[in-house]
Enzyme design. Structure first.
Site, short mmCIF file in Angstrom:
data_model
loop_
_atom_site.label_atom_id
_atom_site.label_comp_id
_atom_site.label_asym_id
_atom_site.label_seq_id
_atom_site.Cartn_x
_atom_site.Cartn_y
_atom_site.Cartn_z
N CYS A 33 -2.13 -0.49 7.65
CA CYS A 33 -1.33 0.72 7.49
C CYS A 33 -1.31 1.56 8.77
O CYS A 33 -0.26 2.05 9.18
CB CYS A 33 -1.83 1.52 6.31
SG CYS A 33 -1.53 0.69 4.72
N CYS B 275 -6.09 1.74 6.06
CA CYS B 275 -6.68 0.48 6.54
C CYS B 275 -6.01 0.10 7.87
O CYS B 275 -5.09 0.77 8.35
CB CYS B 275 -6.46 -0.62 5.50
SG CYS B 275 -4.73 -1.14 5.33
N HIS C 271 0.86 -1.18 0.00
CA HIS C 271 0.00 0.00 0.00
C HIS C 271 0.90 1.23 0.00
O HIS C 271 2.04 1.19 0.45
CB HIS C 271 -0.89 0.03 1.24
CG HIS C 271 -1.95 -1.02 1.24
ND1 HIS C 271 -2.97 -1.03 2.16
CD2 HIS C 271 -2.15 -2.11 0.45
CE1 HIS C 271 -3.76 -2.06 1.93
NE2 HIS C 271 -3.28 -2.73 0.89
N GLU D 87 0.99 3.82 1.86
CA GLU D 87 1.49 4.18 3.19
C GLU D 87 2.65 3.30 3.62
O GLU D 87 3.64 3.78 4.18
CB GLU D 87 0.37 4.06 4.25
CG GLU D 87 -0.85 4.89 3.96
CD GLU D 87 -1.95 4.11 3.26
OE1 GLU D 87 -3.13 4.30 3.63
OE2 GLU D 87 -1.66 3.32 2.35
#
Length: 154
Positions: free
Chosen positions: A90, A87, A57, A59
């Site tokens: 993260c 999420c 992701h 992040e």
């Protein structure tokens, strides 16, 4: 509409550039930047498809790069800007990294872990809490995601 810090909006513009880069590669358009003292030290966009990595992701990739830049896994004093509310994975990594501040654009009512579904970054039961600001450039961030998914459904 609340007034946001112009510097936060400028940083979110940089995160939106990263989100557009993800979209150009067929990835879900989420982008992130990490800044310390208002200076960007890492930039990343979603790459789970391209890297064949479910943890890639925006992040997570930005946190990894910032850790290498600062030569530390503790990222105290940094601000992370991301176009979509993080999420659980993260935000959990952000808590472990001890980031000081999270600024996100679009809310995620299905999986958001910074206030929408969960509020992990501010959970008093954990050993670190994060200052969280949501909704910065929300319309642009949400619009980019909505257009991406609308095109995928055609």
């Amino acid at each position: 509409m609340p007034a946001y810090d112009p510097q936060d909006m400028a940083m979110m513009d940089a995160a939106l550039e990263q989100a557009r880069a993800a979209q150009m590669r067929g990835e879900v358009p989420v982008g992130a930047v990490i800044a310390i003292d208002r200076r960007i030290i890492s930039r990343a966009h979603n790459q789970p498809i391209g890297l064949c990595d479910p943890t890639a992701h925006a992040e997570m990739l930005a946190l990894r790069q910032a850790g290498r830049t600062l030569n530390s896994y503790r990222l105290t004093g940094v601000s992370l800007y991301v176009t979509l509310e993080p999420c659980t994975m993260c935000i959990g990594a952000m808590v472990h990294a001890r980031i000081g501040r999270l600024v996100f654009g679009a809310r995620d009512p299905k999986a958001g872990a910074a206030g929408s579904v969960y509020d992990i970054g501010r959970d008093g039961r954990l050993n670190h809490r994060i200052e969280i600001v949501g909704g910065v450039c929300e319309e642009q961030c949400a619009g980019l995601l909505a257009r991406f998914f609308a095109q995928r459904r055609i």
